[in-house]
Design an enzyme around this catalytic site. Structure first.
Site, PDB file in Angstrom:
ATOM      1  N   ARG A  69      -2.219   1.083  13.460  1.00  0.00           N
ATOM      2  CA  ARG A  69      -1.457   2.296  13.197  1.00  0.00           C
ATOM      3  C   ARG A  69      -2.198   3.133  12.164  1.00  0.00           C
ATOM      4  O   ARG A  69      -3.167   2.663  11.576  1.00  0.00           O
ATOM      5  CB  ARG A  69      -0.042   1.962  12.732  1.00  0.00           C
TER       6      ARG A  69
ATOM      7  N   ASN B 251       4.775   8.477   7.095  1.00  0.00           N
ATOM      8  CA  ASN B 251       5.208   7.199   6.536  1.00  0.00           C
ATOM      9  C   ASN B 251       4.118   6.636   5.642  1.00  0.00           C
ATOM     10  O   ASN B 251       2.955   6.545   6.057  1.00  0.00           O
ATOM     11  CB  ASN B 251       5.475   6.185   7.659  1.00  0.00           C
ATOM     12  N   GLU B 252       4.480   6.285   4.427  1.00  0.00           N
ATOM     13  CA  GLU B 252       3.517   5.688   3.493  1.00  0.00           C
ATOM     14  C   GLU B 252       2.134   6.322   3.682  1.00  0.00           C
ATOM     15  O   GLU B 252       1.150   5.636   4.017  1.00  0.00           O
ATOM     16  CB  GLU B 252       3.455   4.173   3.666  1.00  0.00           C
TER      17      GLU B 252
ATOM     18  N   GLU C 149      12.357   1.456   1.262  1.00  0.00           N
ATOM     19  CA  GLU C 149      12.082   0.182   1.941  1.00  0.00           C
ATOM     20  C   GLU C 149      11.947  -0.938   0.925  1.00  0.00           C
ATOM     21  O   GLU C 149      11.303  -0.760  -0.111  1.00  0.00           O
ATOM     22  CB  GLU C 149      10.735   0.229   2.678  1.00  0.00           C
TER      23      GLU C 149
ATOM     24  N   TRP D 100       2.848 -10.051   5.876  1.00  0.00           N
ATOM     25  CA  TRP D 100       1.480  -9.594   5.600  1.00  0.00           C
ATOM     26  C   TRP D 100       0.864 -10.225   4.354  1.00  0.00           C
ATOM     27  O   TRP D 100      -0.220  -9.851   3.961  1.00  0.00           O
ATOM     28  CB  TRP D 100       1.445  -8.062   5.517  1.00  0.00           C
TER      29      TRP D 100
ATOM     30  N   GLU E 136       5.014  -6.934  13.550  1.00  0.00           N
ATOM     31  CA  GLU E 136       5.935  -7.198  12.432  1.00  0.00           C
ATOM     32  C   GLU E 136       7.114  -8.067  12.841  1.00  0.00           C
ATOM     33  O   GLU E 136       8.151  -8.069  12.182  1.00  0.00           O
ATOM     34  CB  GLU E 136       6.378  -5.872  11.818  1.00  0.00           C
ATOM     35  N   LYS E 137       6.925  -8.848  13.922  1.00  0.00           N
ATOM     36  CA  LYS E 137       8.069  -9.625  14.413  1.00  0.00           C
ATOM     37  C   LYS E 137       8.439 -10.770  13.470  1.00  0.00           C
ATOM     38  O   LYS E 137       9.554 -11.278  13.526  1.00  0.00           O
ATOM     39  CB  LYS E 137       7.847 -10.130  15.829  1.00  0.00           C
TER      40      LYS E 137
ATOM     41  N   HIS F  62       8.476 -10.348  10.207  1.00  0.00           N
ATOM     42  CA  HIS F  62       8.944  -9.684   8.980  1.00  0.00           C
ATOM     43  C   HIS F  62      10.462  -9.668   9.022  1.00  0.00           C
ATOM     44  O   HIS F  62      11.065  -9.291  10.021  1.00  0.00           O
ATOM     45  CB  HIS F  62       8.394  -8.256   8.964  1.00  0.00           C
TER      46      HIS F  62
HETATM   47  C1  GLA Z   1       5.517  -0.642   4.998  1.00  0.00           C
HETATM   48  C2  GLA Z   1       5.762   0.268   6.172  1.00  0.00           C
HETATM   49  C3  GLA Z   1       6.737  -0.304   7.170  1.00  0.00           C
HETATM   50  C4  GLA Z   1       6.491  -1.776   7.379  1.00  0.00           C
HETATM   51  C5  GLA Z   1       6.548  -2.482   6.054  1.00  0.00           C
HETATM   52  C6  GLA Z   1       6.382  -3.976   6.177  1.00  0.00           C
HETATM   53  O1  GLA Z   1       6.382  -0.466   3.964  1.00  0.00           O
HETATM   54  O2  GLA Z   1       6.189   1.535   5.783  1.00  0.00           O
HETATM   55  O3  GLA Z   1       6.582   0.409   8.382  1.00  0.00           O
HETATM   56  O4  GLA Z   1       5.232  -1.940   7.944  1.00  0.00           O
HETATM   57  O5  GLA Z   1       5.516  -2.001   5.246  1.00  0.00           O
HETATM   58  O6  GLA Z   1       6.466  -4.616   4.932  1.00  0.00           O
END
Ligand code: GLA
Length: 690
Positions: A125, A163-164, A322, A330, A370-371, A373
């Site tokens: 991504r 996002n981030e 978040e 991760w 991320e399954k 997570h």
């Molecule tokens: C980041 C991303 C999310 C996800 C989380 C997992 O914060 O913004 O999309 O990937 O990490 O911890």
């Protein structure tokens, strides 16, 4: 880079939580991963937990536009309508967080590159060069489409840009980045001669005849020019911010009254972006934080991140966009949270200024990277401890609704500075072992352990309200910032500066005449040579200020104290035996301390205790070790909410005869008179008058 919004034209949108009763509670919602029956069950579960805000469409570009120009809005229309029907507000994303496969195939030139030329391909991504004009056009087009489609949707509370931003690619070295870097340099320096002067290009035949010859710091035979590296850090942060601004301005043109944010990663682990420059550009600051499961003091790291976020927000309440209900996927080994830890983590963020508690993500994915997570709804489903904990958290947040909008107050400031982070860790320095954040965190931890609520501020911040100001390894210092710090001491604060501070100006040129140049007069010391220690080497430091004797490593300096400067601790052994390690000088109505070495935990703890006492910034309420106490205040100061978080395995009592706690405990409804019992691993929040 485009700059479209001027301060005069900045609209004032409504508050992001205007339509919420109390605190926000929710997470990232990705219904596109699930069939209809699951989406319907989602609503039922959201009601049960009391969810009231969700981030939607963050990674939805390829679902909305599977082939160029072919748009599928049906699922998103339905999602927003349903959420609205359930009384849930939406942080609607621009869907730009990851370009769809067709876009990178059609325009591979938008892919980012590392310094060695490695291309970061599609398949994970965030595979886009943030400066590439083609990517920018596509991202703006998607942003415009979403904004126009949902501008009047009653569920829309706040825009969530991308996002981030910069998470995986904080620095891009593509051709697009090189061109944007040259533009940025033209704006910063105007002439190539000024750039040559700033970069010190008389050294190693690096003189530039034209801006066109300048490159980002690519992999080279040896050390790249340090000022080029420092400027590239600055540029990269600005380039990412420019991307945010461009998307934000597009949203503002279409919906001037809807606030705009993006989720930052203001943590001790995120070096790429100078968030003090970002904060003012967000209508409400939002942050993401994840605890590191291997860190036994992860609650201190969490407190640091929350305080940094509050600093970035200029003290205003913020959104925790978040965090995780339990394990992430991760880290090298992903241990789940202990019972009670999620609630404590959440309330810790609220204690330090969050007005919303959100998670990645609502429902744990069954496919994709991320399954494993954790999420609010786990793979195990509703019959699980985790789900019951989520429901309990929802209930707790509802009970705390009245704290929304209140603020944390602090009289201790820890200076944090991204240019110093970047600059102090450049290569070709006295020691490759110096880590900026290690010093910042060590001081934060020492103050945390003493129960001091600390603000994290940039060196140019208004320091007027602070009685203790600590500058750990503040390496890059402008004249104005040096004067700002000196003025705080003159006015009465206790100012503490640690090693490798005040060394260079903003161009990374050494301030001559003896270190630490920018603070030499303030501190009344003069260092002729740095004397870093070898790996594993340590020295003994003696003096009352460190509790009699302490060990120090990493860094020492051949320092001399000027007349009138008191030597409060010296080296007992090693090459600098007998020389000052810690000094103190009276300045105006205040004091200036210099700590020229890295003290061990016990030594730093003893020193911090002395400084906290000298500055008079100790905690108002007595609490046992491992129990965190923080207060939020109403604007008029008439009411405060005292948060007590017990990070230990034993029940604890907060408050003593000389610091009583009295009021109503909001989670239990109990009256509190004098002292407060906080169960092992639990949290309590007391509303007090004043
Ligand atoms: C980041 C991303 C999310 C996800 C989380 C997992 O914060 O913004 O999309 O990937 O990490 O911890």
């Amino acid at each position: 880079m485009r700059r479209r919004t001027t301060p005069e034209s900045t609209p004032s949108p409504r508050p992001w939580n205007a339509a919420l009763d109390g605190l926000g509670f929710g997470g990232d919602y990705n219904p596109e991963q699930w069939p209809q029956d699951v989406r319907l069950e989602d609503l039922e579960l959201m009601r049960e937990a009391g969810v009231n805000v969700l981030s939607v469409a963050i990674f939805s570009w390829a679902t909305i536009e599977p082939r160029e120009g072919e748009l599928d809005w049906g699922w998103l229309d339905e999602t927003l309508d349903r959420l609205h029907g359930a009384g849930i507000r939406v942080a609607l994303a621009t869907a730009t967080a990851s370009p769809p496969p067709w876009l990178t195939r059609k325009h591979p030139e938008i892919l980012p590159r590392l310094a060695d030329g490695t291309v970061l391909h599609q398949g994970g991504r965030q595979s886009y060069a943030v400066t590439h004009p083609v990517h920018r056009d596509y991202a703006l087009r998607m942003t415009t489409r979403i904004a126009e489609r949902y501008r009047d949707h009653p569920a829309l509370a706040v825009w969530h840009v991308d996002n981030e931003i910069g998470c995986h690619v904080p620095r891009d070295h593509s051709d697009a980045a090189a061109a944007a870097f040259r533009d940025w340099l033209r704006e910063r320096y105007s002439t190539v001669d000024a750039l040559n002067e700033a970069w010190g290009t008389a050294f190693w035949s690096q003189r530039y005849g034209s801006f066109d010859d300048v490159l980002p710091p690519l992999t080279a035979p040896t050390f790249a020019n340090p000022t080029q590296q420092l400027d590239f850090h600055r540029f990269s942060s600005d380039a990412l911010l420019d991307y945010y601004r461009d998307l934000r301005d597009t949203l503002r043109e279409i919906t001037p009254d809807v606030p705009v944010t993006t989720n930052l990663m203001a943590t001790a682990h995120c070096r790429g972006m100078d968030y003090f420059a970002w904060g003012p550009e967000l209508d409400v600051v939002a942050n993401d934080h994840y605890t590191m499961s291997a860190d036994p003091e992860r609650h201190v790291d969490l407190a640091f991140s929350a305080d940094l976020t509050r600093g970035v927000a200029g003290g205003a309440p913020w959104i925790l966009m978040e965090h995780s209900t339990s394990a992430v996927n991760w880290q090298p080994r992903n241990t789940p949270k202990a019972p009670g830890e999620m609630l404590r983590n959440s309330l810790q963020h609220v204690a330090r200024g969050a007005d919303a508690v959100m998670f990645f993500q609502w429902r744990q994915s069954r496919a994709g990277a991320e399954k494993y997570h954790s999420a609010m709804v786990p793979h195990a489903g509703r019959d699980s401890d985790l789900w019951r904990d989520v429901v309990t958290l929802g209930r707790a947040l509802r009970a705390l609704g009245e704290v929304r909008g209140s603020r944390v107050r602090s009289r201790a400031a820890l200076v944090m500075d991204w240019p110093s982070w970047w600059g102090s860790e450049l290569d070709s320095h006295p020691s490759q072992d110096l880590r900026y954040m290690d010093q910042v965190q060590a001081w934060y931890r020492a103050l945390w352990r003493l129960g001091v609520t600390t603000d994290l501020v940039p060196p140019g911040a208004d320091l007027d309200g602070y009685d203790l100001v600590v500058l750990p390894t503040t390496y890059v210092v402008t004249d104005a910032d040096a004067a700002n710090v000196a003025a705080a001491a003159e006015r009465g604060a206790t100012v503490v500066v640690t090693y490798f501070s005040g060394i260079v100006d903003e161009s990374d040129h050494v301030r001559l005449g003896g270190y630490p140049g920018a603070f030499r007069d303030l501190l009344g010391v003069r260092t002729e040579e740095f004397h870093p220690l070898q790996d594993g080497e340590s020295v003994r430091v003696v003096g009352k200020a460190v509790g009699g004797q302490a060990s120090a490593d990493l860094w020492t300096e051949r320092t001399r104290a000027a007349d009138g400067t008191e030597v409060v601790a010296s080296y007992e052994d090693g090459a600098l035996a007998g020389r000052p390690a810690i000094t103190r000088r009276e300045v105006g109505s205040g004091r200036a301390w210099y700590v020229a070495t890295r003290l061990d935990d016990a030594g730093l703890g003893a020193l911090a205790e002395l400084l906290v006492a000298e500055a008079g910034v100790g905690p108002e309420v007595a609490a046992p070790t491992g129990v965190e106490v923080v207060r939020r205040w109403s604007d008029d100061g008439a009411t405060s909410w005292l948060f007590a978080l017990n990070h230990t395995d034993a029940d604890a009592t907060v408050g003593a005869p000389d610091s009583p706690v009295a009021g109503v405990e909001l989670l239990t409804g109990d009256a509190v008179e004098g002292s407060l019992v906080v169960p092992a691993g639990g949290a309590r929040v007391v509303r007090a008058a004043g």
